[in-house]
Scaffold this motif. Structure first.
Motif, PDB file in Angstrom:
ATOM      1  N   ALA A 105      32.480  -7.491  14.971  1.00 29.53           N
ATOM      2  CA  ALA A 105      33.325  -7.658  13.786  1.00 29.53           C
ATOM      3  C   ALA A 105      33.070  -8.993  13.106  1.00 29.53           C
ATOM      4  O   ALA A 105      32.977  -9.061  11.876  1.00 29.53           O
ATOM      5  CB  ALA A 105      34.797  -7.533  14.175  1.00 29.53           C
ATOM      6  N   ASN A 106      32.939 -10.058  13.888  1.00 27.92           N
ATOM      7  CA  ASN A 106      32.660 -11.370  13.305  1.00 27.92           C
ATOM      8  C   ASN A 106      31.305 -11.398  12.613  1.00 27.92           C
ATOM      9  O   ASN A 106      31.153 -12.001  11.548  1.00 27.92           O
ATOM     10  CB  ASN A 106      32.738 -12.462  14.379  1.00 27.92           C
ATOM     11  N   ALA A 107      30.317 -10.735  13.200  1.00 22.40           N
ATOM     12  CA  ALA A 107      28.989 -10.677  12.579  1.00 22.40           C
ATOM     13  C   ALA A 107      29.052  -9.972  11.224  1.00 22.40           C
ATOM     14  O   ALA A 107      28.448 -10.428  10.251  1.00 22.40           O
ATOM     15  CB  ALA A 107      27.998  -9.986  13.503  1.00 22.40           C
ATOM     16  N   LEU A 108      29.792  -8.882  11.145  1.00 23.68           N
ATOM     17  CA  LEU A 108      29.925  -8.178   9.862  1.00 23.68           C
ATOM     18  C   LEU A 108      30.644  -9.034   8.826  1.00 23.68           C
ATOM     19  O   LEU A 108      30.250  -9.075   7.662  1.00 23.68           O
ATOM     20  CB  LEU A 108      30.687  -6.860  10.029  1.00 23.68           C
ATOM     21  N   ALA A 109      31.690  -9.714   9.245  1.00 27.99           N
ATOM     22  CA  ALA A 109      32.459 -10.553   8.324  1.00 27.99           C
ATOM     23  C   ALA A 109      31.594 -11.674   7.744  1.00 27.99           C
ATOM     24  O   ALA A 109      31.749 -12.037   6.581  1.00 27.99           O
ATOM     25  CB  ALA A 109      33.681 -11.126   9.026  1.00 27.99           C
ATOM     26  N   GLU A 110      30.685 -12.202   8.537  1.00 22.68           N
ATOM     27  CA  GLU A 110      29.828 -13.302   8.095  1.00 22.68           C
ATOM     28  C   GLU A 110      28.583 -12.846   7.340  1.00 22.68           C
ATOM     29  O   GLU A 110      27.946 -13.638   6.648  1.00 22.68           O
ATOM     30  CB  GLU A 110      29.411 -14.148   9.299  1.00 22.68           C
ATOM     31  N   GLY A 125      29.845  -2.879  19.750  1.00 21.23           N
ATOM     32  CA  GLY A 125      28.619  -2.606  19.020  1.00 21.23           C
ATOM     33  C   GLY A 125      28.853  -2.318  17.555  1.00 21.23           C
ATOM     34  O   GLY A 125      29.976  -2.403  17.052  1.00 21.23           O
ATOM     35  N   ILE A 126      27.760  -1.971  16.887  1.00 20.98           N
ATOM     36  CA  ILE A 126      27.783  -1.676  15.455  1.00 20.98           C
ATOM     37  C   ILE A 126      27.047  -0.375  15.208  1.00 20.98           C
ATOM     38  O   ILE A 126      25.989  -0.126  15.791  1.00 20.98           O
ATOM     39  CB  ILE A 126      27.124  -2.806  14.638  1.00 20.98           C
ATOM     40  N   ALA A 127      27.603   0.447  14.325  1.00 22.81           N
ATOM     41  CA  ALA A 127      26.957   1.688  13.902  1.00 22.81           C
ATOM     42  C   ALA A 127      26.712   1.641  12.402  1.00 22.81           C
ATOM     43  O   ALA A 127      27.536   1.121  11.640  1.00 22.81           O
ATOM     44  CB  ALA A 127      27.821   2.887  14.235  1.00 22.81           C
ATOM     45  N   LEU A 128      25.592   2.191  11.994  1.00 18.35           N
ATOM     46  CA  LEU A 128      25.245   2.365  10.588  1.00 18.35           C
ATOM     47  C   LEU A 128      25.289   3.854  10.298  1.00 18.35           C
ATOM     48  O   LEU A 128      24.545   4.631  10.904  1.00 18.35           O
ATOM     49  CB  LEU A 128      23.842   1.816  10.321  1.00 18.35           C
ATOM     50  N   VAL A 129      26.197   4.248   9.395  1.00 16.16           N
ATOM     51  CA  VAL A 129      26.387   5.665   9.071  1.00 16.16           C
ATOM     52  C   VAL A 129      26.616   5.815   7.577  1.00 16.16           C
ATOM     53  O   VAL A 129      26.893   4.847   6.868  1.00 16.16           O
ATOM     54  CB  VAL A 129      27.598   6.257   9.832  1.00 16.16           C
ATOM     55  N   PHE A 130      26.503   7.059   7.098  1.00 16.23           N
ATOM     56  CA  PHE A 130      26.913   7.326   5.732  1.00 16.23           C
ATOM     57  C   PHE A 130      28.423   7.107   5.629  1.00 16.23           C
ATOM     58  O   PHE A 130      29.159   7.400   6.570  1.00 16.23           O
ATOM     59  CB  PHE A 130      26.591   8.761   5.313  1.00 16.23           C
ATOM     60  N   ALA A 131      28.883   6.613   4.513  1.00 17.18           N
ATOM     61  CA  ALA A 131      30.310   6.370   4.284  1.00 17.18           C
ATOM     62  C   ALA A 131      30.973   7.686   3.876  1.00 17.18           C
ATOM     63  O   ALA A 131      31.344   7.885   2.723  1.00 17.18           O
ATOM     64  CB  ALA A 131      30.508   5.300   3.221  1.00 17.18           C
ATOM     65  N   ARG A 132      31.107   8.553   4.807  1.00 13.14           N
ATOM     66  CA  ARG A 132      31.704   9.872   4.581  1.00 13.14           C
ATOM     67  C   ARG A 132      33.189   9.808   4.904  1.00 13.14           C
ATOM     68  O   ARG A 132      33.656  10.379   5.895  1.00 13.14           O
ATOM     69  CB  ARG A 132      31.012  10.912   5.449  1.00 13.14           C
ATOM     70  N   THR A 133      33.920   9.124   4.052  1.00 11.75           N
ATOM     71  CA  THR A 133      35.326   8.849   4.328  1.00 11.75           C
ATOM     72  C   THR A 133      36.186  10.102   4.389  1.00 11.75           C
ATOM     73  O   THR A 133      37.294  10.052   4.925  1.00 11.75           O
ATOM     74  CB  THR A 133      35.901   7.893   3.262  1.00 11.75           C
ATOM     75  N   ASP A 134      35.692  11.213   3.878  1.00 12.76           N
ATOM     76  CA  ASP A 134      36.456  12.454   3.868  1.00 12.76           C
ATOM     77  C   ASP A 134      36.284  13.285   5.139  1.00 12.76           C
ATOM     78  O   ASP A 134      37.002  14.255   5.339  1.00 12.76           O
ATOM     79  CB  ASP A 134      36.052  13.299   2.664  1.00 12.76           C
ATOM     80  N   THR A 135      35.373  12.881   6.018  1.00 13.07           N
ATOM     81  CA  THR A 135      35.105  13.692   7.203  1.00 13.07           C
ATOM     82  C   THR A 135      35.988  13.293   8.382  1.00 13.07           C
ATOM     83  O   THR A 135      36.417  12.149   8.501  1.00 13.07           O
ATOM     84  CB  THR A 135      33.630  13.573   7.636  1.00 13.07           C
ATOM     85  N   ALA A 136      36.215  14.245   9.264  1.00 12.55           N
ATOM     86  CA  ALA A 136      37.043  13.986  10.444  1.00 12.55           C
ATOM     87  C   ALA A 136      36.397  12.930  11.338  1.00 12.55           C
ATOM     88  O   ALA A 136      37.087  12.045  11.853  1.00 12.55           O
ATOM     89  CB  ALA A 136      37.274  15.282  11.214  1.00 12.55           C
ATOM     90  N   TRP A 137      35.072  12.992  11.529  1.00 15.97           N
ATOM     91  CA  TRP A 137      34.422  12.016  12.415  1.00 15.97           C
ATOM     92  C   TRP A 137      34.528  10.606  11.852  1.00 15.97           C
ATOM     93  O   TRP A 137      34.726   9.665  12.611  1.00 15.97           O
ATOM     94  CB  TRP A 137      32.966  12.393  12.701  1.00 15.97           C
ATOM     95  N   PHE A 138      34.412  10.438  10.528  1.00 19.41           N
ATOM     96  CA  PHE A 138      34.511   9.101   9.945  1.00 19.41           C
ATOM     97  C   PHE A 138      35.938   8.576  10.089  1.00 19.41           C
ATOM     98  O   PHE A 138      36.153   7.424  10.464  1.00 19.41           O
ATOM     99  CB  PHE A 138      34.092   9.096   8.475  1.00 19.41           C
ATOM    100  N   GLN A 139      36.915   9.403   9.794  1.00 21.61           N
ATOM    101  CA  GLN A 139      38.310   9.001   9.919  1.00 21.61           C
ATOM    102  C   GLN A 139      38.629   8.590  11.352  1.00 21.61           C
ATOM    103  O   GLN A 139      39.275   7.561  11.584  1.00 21.61           O
ATOM    104  CB  GLN A 139      39.237  10.135   9.477  1.00 21.61           C
TER     105      GLN A 139
END
Length: 181
Positions: free
Chosen positions: A163-168, A104-118
């Motif tokens: 992943a292929n859908a996102l790449a395209e 599947g695909i998730a849409l989230v804030f790009a919180r690259t500093d958080t433990a859940w995002f990592q």
């Protein structure tokens, strides 16, 4: 040496950062729906929208729509999932369930500093940092937000179809794992 005696004294400038936005954890609503253009760009039909406001309120093409009443977090998931989780303290729990599900695909804030995002990004098949900021649909009004969110967004894909859908889709910088089959 410099003679400071002839310079005018200015009051101290408050220490603020240009462009910095503080976001409160106590926002009025956690219901921000996905705009149609984003779904159309990805181009997938999903088996389940696990955080749906209801089939008649959403643009997510899915066979099933889990609402708050269904409790998508504890309901069983199957097939390809769309997940725009409530933005708040539970985001990491939703992302762990999607990573464990693996499709599947998730849409989230790009919180690259958080433990859940990592944790989620380390398990994703692909990751897309969206160009620009999304005008989400306000769950209370059904209209695009008037302001801009305080952060950019990311799409995390799990599984090759996603992943292929996102790449395209060409929605921003997309990174894919090399160690996928």
């Amino acid at each position: 040496m410099t003679d400071n005696a002839n310079q005018k004294t200015r009051p101290p400038t408050p220490r603020t950062r240009s462009g910095f936005t503080h976001e409160s954890q106590s926002a009025e609503t956690v219901e921000w729906y996905t705009p149609r253009w984003l779904i159309d760009a990805i181009g997938i039909h999903y088996d389940i929208d696990v955080c749906s406001p209801g089939a008649n309120k959403t643009s997510i093409p899915a066979d099933r729509h889990y609402t708050v009443a269904d409790d998508g977090l504890t309901s069983p998931w199957s097939g390809t999932v769309w997940c725009n989780p409530p933005y708040g303290r539970e985001t990491g729990t939703w992302m762990k369930k999607l990573a464990d599900h693996g499709d599947g695909i998730a849409l989230v804030f790009a919180r690259t500093d958080t433990a859940w995002f990592q944790a989620a990004a380390s398990r994703a098949t692909a990751l897309c940092f969206l160009a620009g900021r999304i005008k989400f649909i306000d769950g209370r009004t059904g209209k695009p937000s008037l302001g801009s969110p305080g952060s950019g967004s990311a799409l995390l894909a799990f599984g090759l179809k996603a992943a292929n859908a996102l790449a395209e889709a060409n929605l921003g910088i997309t990174l894919t794992r090399k160690d996928q089959p």
